[in-house]
Design a protein around this motif. Structure first.
Motif: not given
Length: 162
Positions: A60-62, A66-71, A87-89, A98-99
């Motif tokens: 997740v690139l706001p 800062n970006f966050t990642e989830a797997i 699930n992401v916030t 981006q996947a």
């Protein structure tokens, strides 16, 4: 002998928070949430011609911050049609999603694809889908870790094995 991969592998973000992503996203307000949207939200992925059991990393690139990642959990379904979700916030304001997934290929296919990687055997293929981009990025990763971006069509017609 020419080797054909039946269909090009693909990865796409299908929905975010229950809202379907357009088949051809533009990158500008493709998915807009109501003010009452709660977080986290579920991001659903669809794959085609990607081995099940692999995971997908969502970045997740706001626009700010800062970006966050989830797997994700493992892709389920079949190699020809798979799904998974995570699930992401999401931060306030616009963000780009981006996947990315990668998978190991057979030695034979890696040898064929070596012509697109400076004659080094390819070990893995990485697919990247970015909301708003109409073309998917494909990266070939060699046994030594070198990376080469190629058109997705390279995976459909891998060429001659000699």
């Amino acid at each position: 002998q020419v080797v054909f991969v039946n269909n090009i592998p693909s990865l796409r973000i299908a929905s975010i928070g229950g809202i379907a992503v357009p088949a051809t996203p533009t990158g500008t307000a493709d998915v807009t949430f109501p003010a009452s949207q709660t977080t986290p939200v579920s991001v659903v992925f669809e794959t085609a011609n990607v081995p099940t059991g692999n995971t997908i990393t969502l970045r997740v690139l706001p626009a700010y911050g800062n970006f966050t990642e989830a797997i994700s959990p493992a892709i389920t379904g079949s190699n020809s049609s798979g799904t998974t979700s995570v699930n992401v916030t999401l931060p306030q304001g616009p963000s780009t999603l981006q996947a990315v997934t990668s998978y190991t290929i057979t030695v034979a296919l890696g040898n064929i694809l070596s012509r697109f990687a400076q004659n080094e055997r390819v070990e893995k293929v990485e697919l990247m889908a970015t909301l708003g981009q109409t073309t998917q990025t494909v990266r070939l990763i060699t046994v030594s870790g070198k990376q080469y971006e190629v058109p997705a069509s390279i995976l459909q017609i891998a060429g001659s094995n000699g």
